[in-house]
Design a protein around this motif. Structure first.
Motif, PDB file in Angstrom:
ATOM      1  N   HIS A 342      -6.297   3.722  -3.600  1.00 45.71           N
ATOM      2  CA  HIS A 342      -5.555   4.280  -4.732  1.00 45.71           C
ATOM      3  C   HIS A 342      -5.855   5.761  -4.960  1.00 45.71           C
ATOM      4  CE1 HIS A 342      -9.068   2.209  -7.029  1.00 45.71           C
ATOM      5  NE2 HIS A 342      -9.440   3.417  -6.672  1.00 45.71           N
ATOM      6  N   HIS A 343      -6.802   6.333  -4.218  1.00 50.36           N
ATOM      7  CA  HIS A 343      -7.073   7.764  -4.313  1.00 50.36           C
ATOM      8  C   HIS A 343      -6.270   8.571  -3.288  1.00 50.36           C
ATOM      9  CE1 HIS A 343     -10.135   7.416  -7.307  1.00 50.36           C
ATOM     10  NE2 HIS A 343     -10.999   6.772  -6.542  1.00 50.36           N
ATOM     11  N   ILE A 344      -5.465   7.905  -2.467  1.00 51.33           N
ATOM     12  CA  ILE A 344      -4.657   8.580  -1.445  1.00 51.33           C
ATOM     13  C   ILE A 344      -3.281   8.880  -2.031  1.00 51.33           C
ATOM     14  CG2 ILE A 344      -3.782   8.458   0.895  1.00 51.33           C
ATOM     15  CD1 ILE A 344      -6.831   8.449   0.657  1.00 51.33           C
ATOM     16  N   HIS A 345      -2.804  10.093  -1.854  1.00 50.44           N
ATOM     17  CA  HIS A 345      -1.697  10.594  -2.667  1.00 50.44           C
ATOM     18  C   HIS A 345      -0.315  10.086  -2.292  1.00 50.44           C
ATOM     19  CE1 HIS A 345       1.003  14.102  -4.085  1.00 50.44           C
ATOM     20  NE2 HIS A 345       0.796  13.281  -5.088  1.00 50.44           N
ATOM     21  N   THR A 346       0.032  10.001  -1.029  1.00 49.02           N
ATOM     22  CA  THR A 346       1.409   9.659  -0.662  1.00 49.02           C
ATOM     23  C   THR A 346       1.477   8.323   0.066  1.00 49.02           C
ATOM     24  OG1 THR A 346       1.302  10.762   1.499  1.00 49.02           O
ATOM     25  CG2 THR A 346       1.945  12.111  -0.415  1.00 49.02           C
ATOM     26  N   ASP A 347       2.665   7.748   0.067  1.00 50.29           N
ATOM     27  CA  ASP A 347       2.880   6.488   0.771  1.00 50.29           C
ATOM     28  C   ASP A 347       2.567   6.641   2.257  1.00 50.29           C
ATOM     29  OD1 ASP A 347       4.361   3.654   0.753  1.00 50.29           O
ATOM     30  OD2 ASP A 347       5.149   4.793   2.443  1.00 50.29           O
ATOM     31  N   ILE A 369      -9.122  -5.467   0.772  1.00 48.40           N
ATOM     32  CA  ILE A 369      -8.734  -4.215   0.135  1.00 48.40           C
ATOM     33  C   ILE A 369      -8.513  -4.470  -1.355  1.00 48.40           C
ATOM     34  CG2 ILE A 369      -7.015  -2.357   0.060  1.00 48.40           C
ATOM     35  CD1 ILE A 369      -6.371  -3.157   3.024  1.00 48.40           C
ATOM     36  N   TYR A 370      -9.089  -3.621  -2.196  1.00 47.83           N
ATOM     37  CA  TYR A 370      -8.880  -3.659  -3.643  1.00 47.83           C
ATOM     38  C   TYR A 370      -8.313  -2.317  -4.096  1.00 47.83           C
ATOM     39  CZ  TYR A 370     -11.203  -7.987  -5.303  1.00 47.83           C
ATOM     40  OH  TYR A 370     -11.530  -9.291  -5.596  1.00 47.83           O
ATOM     41  N   VAL A 371      -7.333  -2.367  -5.006  1.00 43.94           N
ATOM     42  CA  VAL A 371      -6.786  -1.148  -5.618  1.00 43.94           C
ATOM     43  C   VAL A 371      -6.567  -1.400  -7.107  1.00 43.94           C
ATOM     44  CG1 VAL A 371      -5.635  -0.361  -3.508  1.00 43.94           C
ATOM     45  CG2 VAL A 371      -4.390  -1.827  -5.118  1.00 43.94           C
ATOM     46  N   TRP A 372      -6.537  -0.321  -7.872  1.00 42.83           N
ATOM     47  CA  TRP A 372      -6.228  -0.455  -9.293  1.00 42.83           C
ATOM     48  C   TRP A 372      -4.782  -0.885  -9.478  1.00 42.83           C
ATOM     49  CZ3 TRP A 372      -8.523   3.847 -12.941  1.00 42.83           C
ATOM     50  CH2 TRP A 372      -9.911   3.723 -12.962  1.00 42.83           C
ATOM     51  N   ALA A 373      -4.557  -1.715 -10.481  1.00 44.14           N
ATOM     52  CA  ALA A 373      -3.219  -2.222 -10.782  1.00 44.14           C
ATOM     53  C   ALA A 373      -2.598  -1.458 -11.953  1.00 44.14           C
ATOM     54  CB  ALA A 373      -3.289  -3.711 -11.131  1.00 44.14           C
ATOM     55  N   GLY A 395       3.765   6.169 -10.279  1.00 40.82           N
ATOM     56  CA  GLY A 395       2.485   5.477 -10.423  1.00 40.82           C
ATOM     57  C   GLY A 395       1.279   6.365 -10.249  1.00 40.82           C
ATOM     58  N   ASP A 396       1.456   7.693 -10.356  1.00 39.71           N
ATOM     59  CA  ASP A 396       0.354   8.634 -10.161  1.00 39.71           C
ATOM     60  C   ASP A 396      -0.194   9.119 -11.508  1.00 39.71           C
ATOM     61  OD1 ASP A 396       0.801   8.377  -7.473  1.00 39.71           O
ATOM     62  OD2 ASP A 396       2.000  10.197  -7.298  1.00 39.71           O
ATOM     63  N   TYR A 397      -1.526   9.066 -11.655  1.00 32.83           N
ATOM     64  CA  TYR A 397      -2.166   9.418 -12.928  1.00 32.83           C
ATOM     65  C   TYR A 397      -3.442  10.204 -12.677  1.00 32.83           C
ATOM     66  CZ  TYR A 397       0.868   6.031 -15.271  1.00 32.83           C
ATOM     67  OH  TYR A 397       1.953   5.344 -15.767  1.00 32.83           O
ATOM     68  N   LEU A 398      -3.824  10.996 -13.682  1.00 30.68           N
ATOM     69  CA  LEU A 398      -5.152  11.596 -13.733  1.00 30.68           C
ATOM     70  C   LEU A 398      -5.965  10.835 -14.770  1.00 30.68           C
ATOM     71  CD1 LEU A 398      -4.420  15.434 -13.570  1.00 30.68           C
ATOM     72  CD2 LEU A 398      -5.068  13.883 -11.705  1.00 30.68           C
ATOM     73  N   VAL A 399      -7.120  10.345 -14.338  1.00 31.90           N
ATOM     74  CA  VAL A 399      -7.967   9.496 -15.178  1.00 31.90           C
ATOM     75  C   VAL A 399      -9.247  10.274 -15.500  1.00 31.90           C
ATOM     76  CG1 VAL A 399      -9.197   7.306 -15.336  1.00 31.90           C
ATOM     77  CG2 VAL A 399      -7.004   7.429 -14.116  1.00 31.90           C
ATOM     78  N   HIS A 440      -3.408   6.510  -7.737  1.00 36.75           N
ATOM     79  CA  HIS A 440      -2.081   5.901  -7.626  1.00 36.75           C
ATOM     80  C   HIS A 440      -2.263   4.432  -7.980  1.00 36.75           C
ATOM     81  CE1 HIS A 440       1.929   4.857  -6.229  1.00 36.75           C
ATOM     82  NE2 HIS A 440       1.368   3.802  -5.662  1.00 36.75           N
ATOM     83  N   VAL A 441      -1.724   4.011  -9.116  1.00 35.93           N
ATOM     84  CA  VAL A 441      -1.896   2.622  -9.530  1.00 35.93           C
ATOM     85  C   VAL A 441      -0.742   1.787  -8.975  1.00 35.93           C
ATOM     86  CG1 VAL A 441      -3.296   3.087 -11.565  1.00 35.93           C
ATOM     87  CG2 VAL A 441      -0.829   3.161 -11.774  1.00 35.93           C
TER      88      VAL A 441
END
Length: 478
Positions: A342-347, A369-373, A395-399, A440-441
């Motif tokens: 989820h830290h990788i920017h593009t598809d 593999i685990y990613v944020w939902a 689905g892109d955010y700054l946390v 990227h959630v």
């Protein structure tokens, strides 16, 4: 949906430079002889087609071959019938690798280039039994400076008739992706549609022994691609994690039950890679069950500081980007990638990361593999407070991440705070340093869809786990 442009000459299709299409390269009698001989040989079954390999086995997870495992020379019948001599006359060198593919109606190929570092210049494809529509594609991301008419890419579509030979060299081999549409009918003209039947293709290549390509098309060349991340990854992932590494590590000690369950399910003495291992919390024996149960764990992470922290615990760990893992092909029995993708920017980059993850797995190897939902358990405290990029539609955010200032005589925490400020954090009323991490959630089904678009990757199961989407995968045996 992206538009497609046609690349045509005045009266006939104009192929990209370096591509030559020869009709009736073999006679009907030679075609029947080849098909009869091939059908007497053992076929290997892939998900949607059958294959045979000669010279070197083509490994789809690697998109290439193992140079150390030569199967022997190509079958003698190609010399006996004079076919090899004709191929050498066209391309100037004798192929030493051959892949036979059987395509039934509805089966095709995704857009791709044959790996530059694996094979020499000329690629030859002989079509038997059925014709098929074949496309060359090239866009701005492939090195084209401009696509006319505002289109997303140029498309050069041609027809490979039965018994024809297509030579791809130079620009057509290195600078264009090629593609066979997945369909059962091909439309040659507005008033002419042809139904596909069984098609057998023979793809001849020569293995590149130097392993380095210096072509003029670096955007598609694996030898020349430098792992430079996009700006948002560089600033909000790599630089942020370097700044917060000591404090971040102090908060990361709990082993997730789903990861422990996966590690416990592996055979004892399995070699396991933890890609994006952070402070290495999954590398110790307790994470996989008990000190008496042995797994050989190898960790890698992009952050040098986190790697040093993990190495202090005695773990086997190295610095490495998840898109360029410093491990040999097919060297591990299993691998995990927890809270990394989820830290990788593009598809496109996320798919590249999955292909790299798959590359190090042995055939039949397992991965987790685990990613944020996006579907967070408590959205009011999470996604609704995060800063969306581009309106959050993608689905892109700054946390935010805060490194608190240490209390009196708490030198370690004071050092963490000072480090975070020095490396880009903003001090908030002198009590904490504020930085942001890019995420990227993933929405429901998105991770599975991403996995299904990576050749050789098979989804075993997927589930929702405490604000995360998880997927267990395996690498196909072929």
């Amino acid at each position: 949906m992206a538009k497609e442009g046609a690349y045509h000459g005045e009266d006939e299709v104009k192929l990209p430079s370096g591509a030559i299409l020869l009709e009736e390269f073999v006679s009907p009698e030679e075609e029947r002889f080849l098909i009869q001989w091939l059908d007497q040989q053992p076929w290997a079954q892939l998900a949607k087609r059958r294959v045979q390999h000669y010279g070197y086995e083509f490994k789809y997870g690697l998109r290439g071959v193992d140079r150390d495992k030569c199967l022997g020379p190509l079958p003698a019948l190609f010399h006996e019938m004079g076919l090899m001599e004709r191929l050498v006359e066209i391309c100037g060198t004798e192929p030493d690798q051959l892949t036979i593919n059987e395509y039934l109606p509805g089966v095709g190929l995704r857009p791709h280039v044959d790996t530059h570092s694996m094979f020499e210049d000329s690629i030859l494809s002989l079509s038997l039994l059925s014709g098929v529509s074949f496309e060359f594609r090239r866009g701005v991301e492939d090195g084209l400076e401009q696509v006319p008419g505002g289109l997303s890419e140029l498309v050069c579509a041609t027809w490979l008739s039965p018994r024809s030979l297509l030579l791809m060299s130079g620009e057509s081999r290195y600078g264009w992706r090629h593609y066979i549409p997945l369909r059962k009918y091909d439309r040659l003209r507005p008033d002419e549609t042809i139904k596909r039947s069984r098609r057998v293709s023979l793809t001849f290549r020569r293995v590149r022994q130097s392993q380095i390509c210096s072509c003029a098309y670096p955007q598609l060349c694996d030898s020349q691609q430098v792992p430079v991340p996009p700006p948002c990854e560089q600033e909000y992932v790599h630089e942020t994690y370097e700044a917060i590494a000591p404090h971040f590590s102090s908060t990361r000690f709990a082993v997730w039950p789903g990861v422990r369950e996966f590690l416990r399910s592996l055979q004892e003495f399995s070699i396991v890679a933890d890609v994006g291992c952070g402070n290495g919390k999954y590398l110790n024996a307790e994470a996989s069950g008990s000190p008496q149960r042995s797994l050989f764990m190898i960790g890698s992470d992009r952050s040098e500081t986190l790697v040093r922290l993990a190495a202090n615990s005695g773990s086997d760990i190295l610095v490495g980007d998840c898109l360029h893992i410093a491990m040999r092909n097919e060297c591990v029995d299993a691998a995990i990638m927890i809270a990394v993708l989820h830290h990788i920017h593009t598809d496109q980059r996320r798919r590249s990361a999955l292909r790299e993850f798959l590359r190090i797995l042995k055939p039949g190897g397992r991965g987790l593999i685990y990613v944020w939902a996006y579907e967070q358990d408590c959205p009011a405290k999470t996604v609704e407070k995060w800063t969306p990029l581009d309106g959050g539609e993608k689905g892109d955010y700054l946390v935010p991440w805060q490194v608190p200032r240490g209390k009196e005589q708490d030198e370690a925490r004071e050092d963490w705070f000072a480090r975070a400020v020095r490396l880009g954090g903003r001090a908030t009323d002198s009590s904490a340093a504020l930085l942001y991490r890019y995420y990227h959630v993933f929405r429901e089904g998105e991770l599975v869809d991403l996995c299904t678009r990576v050749e050789g990757l098979e989804v075993v199961r997927h589930w929702f786990d405490r604000s995360n989407w998880a997927v267990e995968i395996s690498k196909s045996l072929q």
